[in-house]
Design a protein around this motif. Structure first.
Motif, short mmCIF file in Angstrom:
data_model
loop_
_atom_site.label_atom_id
_atom_site.label_comp_id
_atom_site.label_asym_id
_atom_site.label_seq_id
_atom_site.Cartn_x
_atom_site.Cartn_y
_atom_site.Cartn_z
N PHE A 185 0.83 -1.20 0.00
CA PHE A 185 0.00 0.00 0.00
C PHE A 185 0.87 1.26 0.00
O PHE A 185 1.87 1.34 0.71
CB PHE A 185 -0.90 0.02 1.24
N VAL A 186 0.50 2.23 -0.82
CA VAL A 186 1.17 3.53 -0.88
C VAL A 186 0.10 4.61 -0.75
O VAL A 186 -0.78 4.71 -1.63
CB VAL A 186 1.95 3.71 -2.21
N SER A 187 0.18 5.38 0.33
CA SER A 187 -0.81 6.44 0.53
C SER A 187 -0.59 7.57 -0.45
O SER A 187 0.50 7.69 -1.03
CB SER A 187 -0.74 6.96 1.96
N ARG A 188 -1.61 8.43 -0.60
CA ARG A 188 -1.46 9.56 -1.51
C ARG A 188 -0.37 10.52 -1.04
O ARG A 188 0.31 11.13 -1.86
CB ARG A 188 -2.81 10.27 -1.68
N GLU A 189 -0.19 10.61 0.28
CA GLU A 189 0.87 11.48 0.80
C GLU A 189 2.26 10.93 0.45
O GLU A 189 3.15 11.67 0.03
CB GLU A 189 0.75 11.61 2.32
N ASP A 190 2.42 9.61 0.61
CA ASP A 190 3.71 8.99 0.24
C ASP A 190 3.95 9.08 -1.27
O ASP A 190 5.09 9.29 -1.72
CB ASP A 190 3.72 7.52 0.67
N ALA A 191 2.88 8.94 -2.03
CA ALA A 191 3.01 9.05 -3.48
C ALA A 191 3.43 10.46 -3.88
O ALA A 191 4.25 10.65 -4.78
CB ALA A 191 1.69 8.68 -4.15
N LEU A 192 2.89 11.47 -3.19
CA LEU A 192 3.25 12.85 -3.48
C LEU A 192 4.71 13.11 -3.12
O LEU A 192 5.45 13.76 -3.88
CB LEU A 192 2.34 13.81 -2.72
N ASP A 193 5.13 12.59 -1.97
CA ASP A 193 6.54 12.77 -1.56
C ASP A 193 7.48 12.14 -2.58
O ASP A 193 8.53 12.71 -2.91
CB ASP A 193 6.77 12.16 -0.19
N SER A 194 7.11 10.97 -3.08
CA SER A 194 7.94 10.30 -4.08
C SER A 194 7.96 11.09 -5.38
O SER A 194 9.00 11.21 -6.03
CB SER A 194 7.40 8.89 -4.34
N TYR A 195 6.82 11.67 -5.73
CA TYR A 195 6.74 12.44 -6.96
C TYR A 195 7.57 13.72 -6.89
O TYR A 195 8.20 14.14 -7.87
CB TYR A 195 5.27 12.78 -7.25
N LEU A 196 7.56 14.35 -5.69
CA LEU A 196 8.27 15.62 -5.52
C LEU A 196 9.75 15.44 -5.19
O LEU A 196 10.45 16.44 -5.03
CB LEU A 196 7.60 16.43 -4.40
N ASP A 197 10.19 14.20 -5.06
CA ASP A 197 11.60 13.95 -4.75
C ASP A 197 12.49 14.52 -5.85
O ASP A 197 12.42 14.11 -7.01
CB ASP A 197 11.85 12.44 -4.61
#
Length: 310
Positions: free
Chosen positions: A107-119
């Motif tokens: 599972f990947v939350s939307r917050e974790d997905a955003l952090d990964s995207y903004l890395d």
């Protein structure tokens, strides 16, 4: 008369040399030296057949390796419906884990997905105030068998609560298609190789037996066993087959090394990884030697059989 006297001398020594492998080896080499041009031609043709078949087989092996790597790295992204609660999202994950062919589901939350995207984009003001709500919760799914990826995706899409599924199915299908074609071509070429090699070795042995047909007939008449007459020709076939295999193995190493060097120099083929030859050398060598020994023994046995009917 010369053939008769030669046969008699051999029969006189037969009892002493019946178990002498050196005698059979010398006679086999003598047969090869009696028709050198055909011997060199036979070795060259058999080696060429081995190289062609081995090259296609190596392509199939490398495609299989890349397919397994893709299977390990390929991901199915299953996006959860936006309005789902945390409890409902967990139930979606439980259902996804029960789908056949799924090995793990993370599972990947939307917050974790955003952090990964903004890395790596922290200094870009365009993304500074980007809210996590623009993304969805998702599950990262890995499968066991990439060959049935399409059906697995259909089952994942059918799970209640999955809004969208994303996967690089075209890349996976491309690898599978090329792998299957290469494996099929390798099998066909192997069959052709065996037929051609049997024919070449049979003709080489036939050349030797024709030159010694009278001598063989006399040896049979005075009591030589089939095995005693046959073994020098078997040795001749083995030498032809194994020599071809050794030459093909050395040339295959050079060709493969040049290919690896060429592929590593092009950035647009970095998606494909070629295995180092040292990982394949033992398998290739054993295969070549085994095929060479097989065609050498059976090619000579088949050819010499009719000359023993006296």
């Amino acid at each position: 008369k010369r053939a008769a006297s030669s046969a008699i001398r051999r029969m006189g020594a037969m009892t002493m040399r019946r178990n002498n492998a050196g005698y059979f080896i010398r006679q086999g080499l003598r047969g090869l030296s009696s028709h050198r041009f055909f011997t060199f031609a036979a070795i060259g043709i058999i080696a060429a057949c081995l190289i062609v078949t081995g090259s296609v087989a190596l392509v199939a092996v490398n495609l299989e390796y890349n397919l397994n790597q893709l299977m390990a790295e390929n991901e199915i992204l299953a996006y959860v419906e936006e309005n789902y609660s945390e409890e409902e999202t967990e139930k979606v994950g439980e259902t996804l884990r029960d789908v056949p062919n799924v090995t793990d589901c993370t599972f990947v939350s939307r917050e974790d997905a955003l952090d990964s995207y903004l890395d790596g984009l922290e200094d870009d003001t365009l993304y500074t105030d980007l809210p996590a709500t623009v993304l969805r919760d998702r599950y990262i799914i890995h499968v066991e068998d990439i060959a049935i990826l399409a059906s697995t995706i259909e089952q994942v899409e059918a799970v209640e609560g999955v809004a969208k599924v994303s996967a690089a199915i075209d890349v996976a299908n491309g690898f599978i298609t090329v792998r299957n074609v290469a494996a099929g071509v390798a099998l066909i070429l192997l069959g052709v190789l065996l037929v051609v090699s049997f024919f070449i070795i049979s003709n080489a042995i036939k050349m030797a037996t024709i030159n010694r047909a009278e001598e063989i007939a006399i040896m049979k008449i005075v009591g030589a066993t089939n095995a005693f007459v046959r073994w020098p020709f078997v040795v001749e076939g083995i030498v032809l087959g194994l020599t071809s295999a050794i030459i093909a193995g050395l040339l295959q190493f050079g060709i493969y090394s040049l290919l690896v060097k060429a592929v590593s120099g092009f950035s647009y083929v970095q998606l494909i990884t070629l295995l180092p030859y040292r990982q394949l050398a033992l398998l290739v060598s054993l295969a070549y030697l085994g095929i060479g020994l097989l065609v050498g023994v059976f090619g000579s046995l088949i050819t010499i059989r009719k000359f023993l009917r006296v």
